[in-house]
Design an enzyme around this catalytic site. Structure first.
Site, PDB file in Angstrom:
ATOM      1  N   TYR A 117       0.837  -1.203   0.000  1.00 11.18           N
ATOM      2  CA  TYR A 117       0.000   0.000   0.000  1.00 11.18           C
ATOM      3  C   TYR A 117       0.868   1.248   0.000  1.00 11.18           C
ATOM      4  O   TYR A 117       1.918   1.292   0.659  1.00 11.18           O
ATOM      5  CB  TYR A 117      -0.872  -0.020   1.262  1.00 11.18           C
ATOM      6  CG  TYR A 117      -1.744   1.195   1.482  1.00 11.18           C
ATOM      7  CD1 TYR A 117      -2.896   1.402   0.717  1.00 11.18           C
ATOM      8  CD2 TYR A 117      -1.443   2.117   2.482  1.00 11.18           C
ATOM      9  CE1 TYR A 117      -3.708   2.500   0.944  1.00 11.18           C
ATOM     10  CE2 TYR A 117      -2.259   3.215   2.712  1.00 11.18           C
ATOM     11  CZ  TYR A 117      -3.396   3.395   1.936  1.00 11.18           C
ATOM     12  OH  TYR A 117      -4.197   4.486   2.157  1.00 11.18           O
ATOM     13  N   ASP A 122      -0.237  15.494   6.043  1.00  9.50           N
ATOM     14  CA  ASP A 122      -1.215  14.967   5.087  1.00  9.50           C
ATOM     15  C   ASP A 122      -2.454  15.852   5.087  1.00  9.50           C
ATOM     16  O   ASP A 122      -3.486  15.515   5.671  1.00  9.50           O
ATOM     17  CB  ASP A 122      -1.572  13.527   5.469  1.00  9.50           C
ATOM     18  CG  ASP A 122      -2.535  12.885   4.470  1.00  9.50           C
ATOM     19  OD1 ASP A 122      -2.534  13.305   3.297  1.00  9.50           O
ATOM     20  OD2 ASP A 122      -3.271  11.967   4.874  1.00  9.50           O
ATOM     21  N   ASP A 173      -3.567   5.251  -2.153  1.00  9.92           N
ATOM     22  CA  ASP A 173      -4.441   6.285  -1.605  1.00  9.92           C
ATOM     23  C   ASP A 173      -4.543   7.416  -2.629  1.00  9.92           C
ATOM     24  O   ASP A 173      -3.570   8.114  -2.902  1.00  9.92           O
ATOM     25  CB  ASP A 173      -3.825   6.790  -0.299  1.00  9.92           C
ATOM     26  CG  ASP A 173      -4.654   7.871   0.382  1.00  9.92           C
ATOM     27  OD1 ASP A 173      -5.660   8.317  -0.186  1.00  9.92           O
ATOM     28  OD2 ASP A 173      -4.268   8.272   1.497  1.00  9.92           O
ATOM     29  N   ASP A 180      -6.693   9.955  -2.316  1.00 12.94           N
ATOM     30  CA  ASP A 180      -7.331  11.099  -1.654  1.00 12.94           C
ATOM     31  C   ASP A 180      -8.748  11.323  -2.205  1.00 12.94           C
ATOM     32  O   ASP A 180      -9.544  10.411  -2.225  1.00 12.94           O
ATOM     33  CB  ASP A 180      -6.466  12.345  -1.797  1.00 12.94           C
ATOM     34  CG  ASP A 180      -5.224  12.286  -0.910  1.00 12.94           C
ATOM     35  OD1 ASP A 180      -5.226  11.494   0.051  1.00 12.94           O
ATOM     36  OD2 ASP A 180      -4.254  13.013  -1.181  1.00 12.94           O
ATOM     37  N   HIS A 194      -8.112   3.984  -3.644  1.00 15.52           N
ATOM     38  CA  HIS A 194      -9.333   4.348  -2.927  1.00 15.52           C
ATOM     39  C   HIS A 194      -9.531   5.853  -2.969  1.00 15.52           C
ATOM     40  O   HIS A 194      -8.572   6.635  -2.910  1.00 15.52           O
ATOM     41  CB  HIS A 194      -9.361   3.805  -1.496  1.00 15.52           C
ATOM     42  CG  HIS A 194      -8.298   4.324  -0.578  1.00 15.52           C
ATOM     43  ND1 HIS A 194      -8.335   5.569   0.001  1.00 15.52           N
ATOM     44  CD2 HIS A 194      -7.167   3.738  -0.105  1.00 15.52           C
ATOM     45  CE1 HIS A 194      -7.290   5.731   0.780  1.00 15.52           C
ATOM     46  NE2 HIS A 194      -6.550   4.641   0.725  1.00 15.52           N
ATOM     47  N   GLU A 217     -11.940   9.020  -1.266  1.00 19.70           N
ATOM     48  CA  GLU A 217     -12.670   9.260  -0.025  1.00 19.70           C
ATOM     49  C   GLU A 217     -13.739  10.323  -0.186  1.00 19.70           C
ATOM     50  O   GLU A 217     -13.726  11.099  -1.152  1.00 19.70           O
ATOM     51  CB  GLU A 217     -11.698   9.648   1.084  1.00 19.70           C
ATOM     52  CG  GLU A 217     -10.901  10.905   0.806  1.00 19.70           C
ATOM     53  CD  GLU A 217      -9.660  10.995   1.680  1.00 19.70           C
ATOM     54  OE1 GLU A 217      -9.611  11.921   2.524  1.00 19.70           O
ATOM     55  OE2 GLU A 217      -8.753  10.163   1.533  1.00 19.70           O
ATOM     56  N   CYS A 249      -6.562  13.774   8.009  1.00 20.36           N
ATOM     57  CA  CYS A 249      -6.337  12.371   8.342  1.00 20.36           C
ATOM     58  C   CYS A 249      -7.636  11.779   8.867  1.00 20.36           C
ATOM     59  O   CYS A 249      -8.373  12.429   9.625  1.00 20.36           O
ATOM     60  CB  CYS A 249      -5.239  12.260   9.401  1.00 20.36           C
ATOM     61  SG  CYS A 249      -5.092  10.631  10.151  1.00 20.36           S
ATOM     62  N   ARG A 304     -13.715   4.985   0.073  1.00 20.09           N
ATOM     63  CA  ARG A 304     -13.498   5.175   1.519  1.00 20.09           C
ATOM     64  C   ARG A 304     -14.557   6.118   2.054  1.00 20.09           C
ATOM     65  O   ARG A 304     -14.782   7.200   1.484  1.00 20.09           O
ATOM     66  CB  ARG A 304     -12.108   5.743   1.761  1.00 20.09           C
ATOM     67  CG  ARG A 304     -11.894   6.220   3.197  1.00 20.09           C
ATOM     68  CD  ARG A 304     -10.487   6.699   3.418  1.00 20.09           C
ATOM     69  NE  ARG A 304     -10.458   7.804   4.371  1.00 20.09           N
ATOM     70  CZ  ARG A 304      -9.350   8.397   4.802  1.00 20.09           C
ATOM     71  NH1 ARG A 304      -8.180   8.000   4.338  1.00 20.09           N
ATOM     72  NH2 ARG A 304      -9.409   9.404   5.653  1.00 20.09           N
ATOM     73  N   GLU A 320     -13.596   3.704   7.338  1.00 20.99           N
ATOM     74  CA  GLU A 320     -12.602   4.403   8.143  1.00 20.99           C
ATOM     75  C   GLU A 320     -13.069   4.677   9.563  1.00 20.99           C
ATOM     76  O   GLU A 320     -14.226   5.067   9.802  1.00 20.99           O
ATOM     77  CB  GLU A 320     -12.228   5.724   7.462  1.00 20.99           C
ATOM     78  CG  GLU A 320     -11.209   6.567   8.208  1.00 20.99           C
ATOM     79  CD  GLU A 320      -9.816   5.944   8.250  1.00 20.99           C
ATOM     80  OE1 GLU A 320      -9.693   4.809   8.757  1.00 20.99           O
ATOM     81  OE2 GLU A 320      -8.853   6.606   7.803  1.00 20.99           O
ATOM     82  N   ASN A 377      -8.914  -0.216   8.622  1.00 24.98           N
ATOM     83  CA  ASN A 377      -7.640   0.494   8.715  1.00 24.98           C
ATOM     84  C   ASN A 377      -7.111   0.421  10.140  1.00 24.98           C
ATOM     85  O   ASN A 377      -7.585   1.122  11.036  1.00 24.98           O
ATOM     86  CB  ASN A 377      -7.831   1.957   8.295  1.00 24.98           C
ATOM     87  CG  ASN A 377      -6.536   2.741   8.314  1.00 24.98           C
ATOM     88  OD1 ASN A 377      -5.452   2.174   8.398  1.00 24.98           O
ATOM     89  ND2 ASN A 377      -6.646   4.064   8.227  1.00 24.98           N
TER      90      ASN A 377
END
Length: 300
Positions: free
Chosen positions: A45, A60, A87, A89, A111, A113, A121, A156, A186, A209
């Site tokens: 990942y 992040d 990821d 985003d 993924h 989100e 985060c 996500r 999440e 996660n």
């Protein structure tokens, strides 16, 4: 060096079938990906936080671009045969393009989100979500950008911490209807919540996660598998350990004027060379150099 861009999506799907739940381990660069493969993991990942923190020294908070992420994806996928989940985003305002570029870079899946573009985060307070309709539009765009039918598009949802479990499930079901292959749930906090979530999603694979120092307890794979979870993610575990070890080495060398006290914590030169297959590369280089010399060409 290996590039599995044509088959990586299929490899990820096969790994999910082969290991229940599938452990997905975070890697921040090509070398850490090689170490993960040697440890026996089937899938790796690349975290958005990992790119921001390790490659740029930034938090992040949405600073990094699609090209920033693709650069790390290319480096990792050329160094390992393992499928890489990425990821993505919020899709950088163009999920279709993001998916196309990630596939081109060698990723097996990504993924997206449901936070606003100025994301946080997933285990921090203050998260804000886009509407369910807007997130479904992101996913439909991502599906249109898929040039490899096996590439995994995962949705996500951060809704649990903002709107509650029922709302998170409702969003996840809508995301599946919009084209998501799998769901990233999440910041759930109990095994009962995972069980409720996975039951509501039926056959759709759900990811948990297990990031350290977050809202989700560090459940075992056995516990999460019993709750119906199909993928367990450890996004930055090795990076956190590597960073603490580096701090210790830097402080020791600075204080003592020598690294003698910490050499026992280090990977040896021989161990490094074994991972890199150094001697085989050296033989290839020497053979190439010998051919150049035989032809009267200058040394490189």
């Amino acid at each position: 060096m290996k590039n599995n861009s044509k088959t990586s999506g299929a490899k990820l799907r096969a790994a999910i079938k082969a290991e229940r739940p599938l452990q997905v381990i975070g890697t921040i660069n090509a070398y850490s990906a090689m170490l993960a493969e040697r440890a026996g993991f089937r899938t790796i990942y690349l975290s958005g936080a990992g790119v921001a923190n390790a490659s740029f020294g930034l938090p992040d908070l949405g600073f990094t671009t699609l090209e920033d992420v693709c650069t790390d994806v290319r480096r990792i996928t050329r160094a390992t045969s393992l499928p890489l989940l990425v990821d993505a985003d919020t899709g950088w305002e163009n999920p279709a393009r993001a998916v196309r570029e990630l596939i081109r870079a060698g990723a097996a899946g990504c993924h997206l989100e449901d936070q606003v573009s100025a994301k946080r985060c997933g285990h921090r307070p203050g998260k804000k979500l886009v509407s369910q309709k807007e997130m479904c539009a992101r996913l439909k765009s991502a599906v249109k950008g898929r040039t490899d039918k096996h590439f995994v598009i995962m949705a996500r949802t951060d809704a649990h911490a903002v709107e509650g479990l029922e709302a998170a499930i409702a969003r996840a079901q809508a995301y599946v209807a919009a084209g998501a292959d799998m769901i990233f749930a999440e910041a759930l906090t109990t095994l009962d919540e995972y069980k409720t979530f996975t039951t509501a999603l039926g056959k759709i694979p759900v990811l948990a996660n297990c990031t350290e120092f977050g809202r989700t307890p560090l459940f075992t794979t056995k516990q999460l598998g019993g709750a119906g979870v199909r993928l367990v993610l450890y996004p930055l575990s090795a990076f956190r350990a590597m960073s603490l070890a580096a701090e210790d080495v830097y402080a020791t060398v600075r204080k003592d004027g020598t690294q003698c006290k910490v050499t026992g914590q280090m990977q040896t030169r021989a161990e490094l060379y074994e991972v890199l297959n150094y001697h085989a590369w050296e033989k290839k280089f020497d053979a190439m150099l010998a051919k150049q010399i035989a032809k009267g060409m200058p040394k490189p």
